[in-house]
Enzyme design. Structure first.
Site: not given
Length: 430
Positions: A43, A125, A130, A132, A186, A201
Site C-alpha cells: 500500500r 516454515e 523464525g 528455526i 510492536e 504457533k
C-alpha cells in the site's frame, strides 16, 4: 523461470530481496530452476526503495490474479486481506509461501484442503520460530516418529521482557518499554504479551505433530502481564526462572495444547534461553529429546525461512502431483483437546497477607484439606511498616480446577489481601 509475487514489502519483504541478492551465487545449487521476484504489492510502495525493474502495485489482489505470477509470498500479516489473497491465489493454482501464523492457525484446515484440490504447495516454515526449521523437522526429519511432547519458547518479545526483568531488575512496564525501543515489541504488543501469538504457533505445531485439525479454539492461553519483579526474584530464590512457553503433548486422555508462563528449573536448558531467542524442545518415542535453538524473529531470520520454502516450492513444482507438502500433515483426524480444568501441574502461588500470627497455618490447613502438599515455601519481611507480607509457595502436582478452588478459599481468609497469583511449574517429564 519461476516468477514470484511479493505481497507486503515491510521489514521481512525488504530483507528477503536483500537475501536473494546476497546469495545469488549459492541459490542455483540448491534450487532446480531459476526464479525472479517480478512483482511487489504494498500500500505504501511509493515511499519505499525497490529495484525499478520490478513491477509494483498497491493492490495485493493484482498479484493473486495475475497470470504472470507462479508463487505468491504473503507477508501482509493479519487474517482479513491475507486470507483473501491466499484463497484467490490457490484457486488460480499459485504456490503459497507465508510467514503468517495467525492465518495458518485460524484458517489452515481450509487453506490446505483447497491447496490439495488445486495441487499447489503451501509453505509456512517462517510462521513459527523464525529461522528455526521446526516445521520441516516435524514433517520430514521426524515423519516416522511419534512425537510425545513439544515445549517451546516461541515468542521473543515475552522472552526478552522476562529476561530483562530478571537480569536488569526492571518492572514489567519498563522492560516492555525497552522492548519497544529496541524494536522487539510492536506499538501494540497485546498479541505477544497476552499469549495469543504463542497460541497460534503451538496450534500449528500440534496440528503437524499429531495430524489433527487446528486446536486453536481450545488452547489454554495465558500471558505475562501480571508477572511482577517480586515473582522473578522469589522464583530465582527457589531455583527457577520464569519463561513463557507453548506446550503440547499426547496421552491416553487426549492432547494438551496450552501457552502460559512457567517456572523452569535453573537446571533445565530452557532456563538459559535469553533475550529474543527461541527454542523448541521435542520428545519422541525413538529419538528421545532434541532441542532446536535460534533467532525466532526479525527480518533476516524470517526471510531465511521464507527463502527455504521458495526453494522447496520450486523444486517440486514440476511434478504432476504435489506430494511433499505440509498440508499432508493436517486435518487427518480429530482428537480431544484436554480441558484446562483437567490439566495437571505443580503451582507457584504468591499470596499477600497481614502480618499477624496464624496466617500461614490457615493457608496450609486449606491446602492440607484438599490433599495438596507444599514442596517449597518462603515468607519475606514486609517492604514497609504496616505493609503486607508476601508469602510464596510451590505445591505438588494438582489439576487446574482443584488449585482454583483452593485459591478461592485462601482469598476468603480475613487476613489475606489482594488476589492470589498462580504460575504453573514446568514438570521434569514435560
Amino acid at each position: 523461470m519461476n516468477r514470484i509475487g511479493l505481497c507486503g514489502y515491510g521489514t521481512v519483504g525488504q530483507s528477503l530481496l536483500k537475501l536473494i541478492k546476497n546469495t545469488d551465487n549459492t541459490i542455483p545449487s540448491n534450487i532446480s530452476d531459476k526464479f525472479i521476484v517480478s512483482m511487489i504489492a504494498d500500500r505504501s510502495i511509493a515511499k519505499k526503495k525497490y529495484d525499478k525493474s520490478i513491477t509494483v502495485t498497491k493492490n495485493v489482489m493484482d498479484l493473486a490474479k495475475s497470470e504472470e505470477i507462479d508463487i505468491i509470498v504473503e507477508l501482509i500479516g493479519g487474517t482479513d486481506v491475507a486470507y483473501d489473497v491466499v484463497i484467490t491465489a490457490i484457486k488460480n493454482q499459485k504456490h503459497i509461501i507465508t510467514a503468517n501464523k495467525a492465518l495458518i492457525a485460524e484458517f489452515g484446515d481450509e487453506i490446505f484442503e483447497l491447496a490439495a484440490k488445486n495441487n499447489v504447495f503451501v509453505g509456512f516454515e517462517a510462521s513459527v520460530a523464525g529461522a528455526i526449521p521446526i516445521i520441516n523437522t516435524l514433517t520430514n526429519n521426524f515423519a516416522n516418529e511419534q512425537i510425545k511432547s513439544i515445549i517451546g519458547i516461541i515468542n521473543g518479545t515475552c522472552n526478552f521482557i522476562l529476561e530483562q526483568m530478571s537480569s536488569s531488575n526492571l518492572s514489567f512496564n519498563d522492560a516492555l518499554q525497552k522492548a519497544k525501543q529496541l524494536g522487539y515489541a510492536e506499538a501494540d504488543p497485546s498479541f505477544d504479551i497476552n499469549g495469543t501469538d504463542a497460541a497460534h504457533k503451538i496450534s500449528i505445531l500440534a496440528s503437524i505433530a499429531y495430524k489433527i485439525k487446528s486446536p486453536l479454539k481450545n488452547v489454554t492461553i495465558e500471558g505475562i502481564e501480571k508477572i511482577t519483579s517480586m515473582d522473578i526474584k522469589y522464583s530465582r530464590e527457589l531455583g527457577y526462572m520464569i519463561k513463557h512457553v507453548g506446550i503440547t503433548n499426547i496421552s491416553d486422555q487426549g492432547i494438551e495444547c496450552r501457552t502460559h508462563p512457567v517456572l523452569v528449573s535453573s537446571n533445565n536448558i530452557l532456563s538459559n534461553v535469553n533475550g529474543v531467542m527461541n527454542a523448541v524442545m521435542l520428545s519422541g518415542d525413538n529419538f528421545g529429546t532434541s532441542m532446536l535453538y535460534g533467532h525466532g524473529a526479525g527480518g533476516d531470520a524470517t526471510a531465511s525461512a521464507v527463502l527455504a520454502d521458495i526453494a522447496q516450492a520450486i523444486n517440486i513444482s514440476d511434478k504432476l502431483k504435489i506430494t511433499n507438502n505440509h498440508r499432508d500433515s493436517f486435518s487427518l483426524k480429530s482428537l480431544d483437546i484436554i480441558d484446562n480444568d483437567c490439566l495437571e501441574n505443580p503451582y507457584y502461588l504468591r499470596i499477600y497477607a497481614e502480618d499477624v500470627s496464624g496466617v500461614m497455618a490457615e493457608i496450609t490447613n486449606i491446602l492440607a484439606k484438599e490433599k495438596i502438599s507444599i514442596e517449597a515455601v518462603t515468607q519475606h519481611e514486609p517492604a514497609h511498616t504496616d505493609s503486607l507480607i508476601p508469602i510464596v509457595m510451590i505445591t505438588d502436582t494438582v489439576n487446574t480446577k482443584s488449585i482454583d478452588n483452593v485459591i478461592k478459599k485462601i482469598e476468603k481468609l480475613p487476613h489475606v489481601k489482594d488476589d492470589v497469583f498462580k504460575i504453573r511449574v514446568l514438570k521434569i517429564n514435560e
